[in-house]
Design an enzyme around this catalytic site. Structure first.
Site, PDB file in Angstrom:
ATOM      1  N   PRO A   3      14.035   9.434 -22.028  1.00 43.16           N
ATOM      2  CA  PRO A   3      12.637   9.475 -22.474  1.00 43.16           C
ATOM      3  C   PRO A   3      12.296   8.189 -23.214  1.00 43.16           C
ATOM      4  O   PRO A   3      12.517   8.056 -24.414  1.00 43.16           O
ATOM      5  CB  PRO A   3      12.606  10.701 -23.400  1.00 43.16           C
ATOM      6  CG  PRO A   3      14.004  10.796 -23.923  1.00 43.16           C
ATOM      7  CD  PRO A   3      14.909  10.283 -22.856  1.00 43.16           C
ATOM      8  N   ASP A  33      14.959   4.158 -26.129  1.00 47.33           N
ATOM      9  CA  ASP A  33      15.245   5.565 -25.876  1.00 47.33           C
ATOM     10  C   ASP A  33      14.799   6.362 -27.097  1.00 47.33           C
ATOM     11  O   ASP A  33      15.368   6.208 -28.186  1.00 47.33           O
ATOM     12  CB  ASP A  33      16.745   5.734 -25.613  1.00 47.33           C
ATOM     13  CG  ASP A  33      17.118   7.141 -25.184  1.00 47.33           C
ATOM     14  OD1 ASP A  33      16.329   8.077 -25.427  1.00 47.33           O
ATOM     15  OD2 ASP A  33      18.217   7.311 -24.617  1.00 47.33           O
ATOM     16  N   HIS A  34      13.798   7.210 -26.913  1.00 49.78           N
ATOM     17  CA  HIS A  34      13.239   7.933 -28.052  1.00 49.78           C
ATOM     18  C   HIS A  34      14.215   8.977 -28.612  1.00 49.78           C
ATOM     19  O   HIS A  34      13.964   9.550 -29.681  1.00 49.78           O
ATOM     20  CB  HIS A  34      11.925   8.618 -27.646  1.00 49.78           C
ATOM     21  CG  HIS A  34      10.847   8.482 -28.665  1.00 49.78           C
ATOM     22  ND1 HIS A  34      11.059   8.711 -30.008  1.00 49.78           N
ATOM     23  CD2 HIS A  34       9.542   8.127 -28.553  1.00 49.78           C
ATOM     24  CE1 HIS A  34       9.932   8.521 -30.673  1.00 49.78           C
ATOM     25  NE2 HIS A  34       8.990   8.149 -29.805  1.00 49.78           N
ATOM     26  N   ARG A  35      15.317   9.213 -27.922  1.00 50.01           N
ATOM     27  CA  ARG A  35      16.310  10.146 -28.450  1.00 50.01           C
ATOM     28  C   ARG A  35      17.133   9.528 -29.574  1.00 50.01           C
ATOM     29  O   ARG A  35      17.649  10.245 -30.428  1.00 50.01           O
ATOM     30  CB  ARG A  35      17.252  10.612 -27.325  1.00 50.01           C
ATOM     31  CG  ARG A  35      16.569  11.393 -26.210  1.00 50.01           C
ATOM     32  CD  ARG A  35      17.537  11.649 -25.067  1.00 50.01           C
ATOM     33  NE  ARG A  35      18.006  10.409 -24.455  1.00 50.01           N
ATOM     34  CZ  ARG A  35      18.894  10.369 -23.452  1.00 50.01           C
ATOM     35  NH1 ARG A  35      19.392  11.490 -22.957  1.00 50.01           N
ATOM     36  NH2 ARG A  35      19.267   9.212 -22.944  1.00 50.01           N
TER      37      ARG A  35
END
Length: 505
Positions: free
Chosen positions: A302, A475-477
């Protein structure tokens, strides 16, 4: 006694399972020395030359240029040692004068075991052949004489003993399909390349639509000869025409290399429009590997992107001053890389990867900096190992080395793997901005646009400054927008005021 050793496509490392033959470096009949490169292959990682661990005379090559072979498939066979009295396993006249007596044959006259070179080359090594053993002929049922199994582990050698009687000569008269060597068993197709006595035989079969896998060769050790193909062509021409719905044709489609094989259009339901005509390009080699990785990145990560414009005037002045002082030239890419490593030290979240099975974020201790490079073979991402330990001069030298290797196609699999963060200088294409796709399994990529003169407010006045757009895809994680924005702002500050880097040097 001449001994024929079979050399298979070795394991090229890094999980690679296949390679495409780009160019043969030897022909049938050539004398090769131990560790001499015999074929140039292209994998999903790089283009490499494969050396043969045996010395002797090349008696057969498997696969034409453009053919993809899986690891463990036969590449070629090499006759090691002088021919024994009697009938050899191949026609010595085809090998050229004195070929078998060459001192480069690598055979031992004392009857001892041949030794492989043991040299470690590009990601792999040549291996010594196993203990010699006589070939065990398969039972008569289920296979024809001379049937050979293409299986076996990578790098293994097969020793073929001379047959006790001369090979049967093919009849010059037309023969039925069974006499032409068409297999009468279950019709199973054997994986791997089909052994033929010369490349001309393979070409003749391709031009006449003969499936070599349906033939049992009458030559030595099951090799398919020209007569076998001609008999199959005559048998196919005399066979009655049978509708496709009733029976399958005896002669299958021609064997083609991937480069020239037409890709059939996908079937479509009745009542729908037929697909448009066009040229289909197979996704293979570097292009196929890039497609797989980018698709996986978009599917699993994401990602989000933020960007900022920065005044790079002072950075360009600093670079000019460094190069005027003498010594090796410092590249702009090296300065940007040094800024990246300093930023990653402050924001280690972006130098990480995500282990979804363990549901953990793995923050990496070392920075292995990849940089996107466009080549004639497609996009590649060489990796500068230990970038966090290098200064601007060392980074410049390593970038120059890897860029030249990318241009000449000599990058090794080790040069293209292990990256933890990527720097993408798309400004060289004359564009200002981009939202790049993260290089899986990394967590972020910094994009750098072109540096162009633009009107800019500098010290309260409008001036023409050299401006660059920086973009960060992350990476938004692994982090939120605050961390990503802090990283990008620090990079922009260093670009605008290179003295900021002095704090971390």
């Amino acid at each position: 006694m001449a001994q024929v050793l079979e050399f298979k496509l070795p394991d090229l490392g890094e999980g690679l399972t296949e390679a495409e033959i780009v160019r043969w470096l030897v022909r049938v009949g050539d004398v090769v020395a131990v560790d001499q490169p015999v074929v140039e292959v292209e994998t999903a990682k790089a283009m490499v030359e494969v050396p043969c661990p045996y010395g002797g005379v090349v008696t057969a090559r498997y696969g034409e240029e453009g053919t993809e072979l899986p690891v463990g498939s036969p590449l070629l066979t090499v006759a090691v040692g002088a021919p024994a009295t009697g009938t050899p396993d191949f026609d010595a006249a085809d090998l050229g004068p004195s070929a078998l007596d060459s001192p480069d044959s690598g055979a031992r006259s004392d009857g001892g075991e041949d030794e492989g070179s043991g040299n470690v080359l590009v990601g792999y090594g040549t291996q010594a052949p196993p203990a010699r053993r006589r070939r065990v002929r398969p039972p008569a049922s289920g296979t024809g004489p001379g049937h050979r199994s293409p299986g076996g582990s990578s790098g293994a050698a097969r020793v073929v003993a001379p047959s006790s009687s001369p090979s049967p000569s093919p009849s010059p008269s037309p023969a039925p399909a069974s006499a032409a060597g068409v297999r009468a068993d279950t019709g199973r197709r054997v994986d791997g390349p089909v052994p033929v006595i010369s490349p001309l035989v393979r070409r003749l079969a391709r031009e006449n639509g003969v499936d070599l896998r349906a033939l049992a060769g009458s030559g030595p050790d099951g090799l398919i000869t020209r007569a076998d193909v001609e008999h199959a062509v005559r048998a196919g021409a005399s066979a009655p025409t049978v509708p496709a719905a009733q029976a399958a044709p005896t002669v299958a489609r021609p064997e083609r290399s991937p480069a020239e094989a037409p890709v059939p259009a996908a079937p479509y339901a009745s009542g729908t429009a037929a697909p448009r005509a066009g040229t289909r390009v197979p996704l293979k080699g570097v292009r196929g590997a890039v497609a797989d990785k980018l698709s996986r990145s978009r599917r699993e990560i994401p990602e989000a992107t933020c960007w900022v414009d920065a005044d790079a005037t002072e950075l360009m002045h600093a670079r000019a001053a460094m190069n005027e002082a003498g010594g090796p030239k410092i590249s702009l890419l090296a300065l940007l890389a040094r800024i990246c490593t300093a930023a990653l030290a402050r924001f280690p979240e972006l130098n990480s990867t995500v282990d979804m099975e363990a549901r953990e974020i793995v923050r990496l201790d070392e920075v292995h900096l990849g940089f996107a490079a466009q080549t004639e073979r497609g996009l590649v991402v060489p990796v500068v190992k230990g970038a966090h330990t290098r200064d601007a001069e060392s980074l410049s030298a390593e970038f120059a080395r890897l860029t030249e290797a990318a241009r000449t196609g000599t990058l090794t699999p080790a040069d293209l793997t292990g990256g933890t963060f990527t720097l993408n200088n798309y400004g060289v294409f004359g564009v200002d901005g981009s939202t790049p796709i993260i290089n899986h399994p990394e967590a972020a990529m910094l994009g750098v646009g072109r540096i162009v003169p633009k009107p800019w407010v500098h010290e309260g006045e409008l001036a023409v400054r050299k401006v660059v757009q920086l973009s960060l895809t992350f990476d938004h994680r692994v982090c939120d927008g605050g961390t990503a924005g802090g990283f990008l702002r620090y990079v922009a500050d260093c670009v605008e005021q290179p003295a900021v880097l002095l704090r971390t040097l």
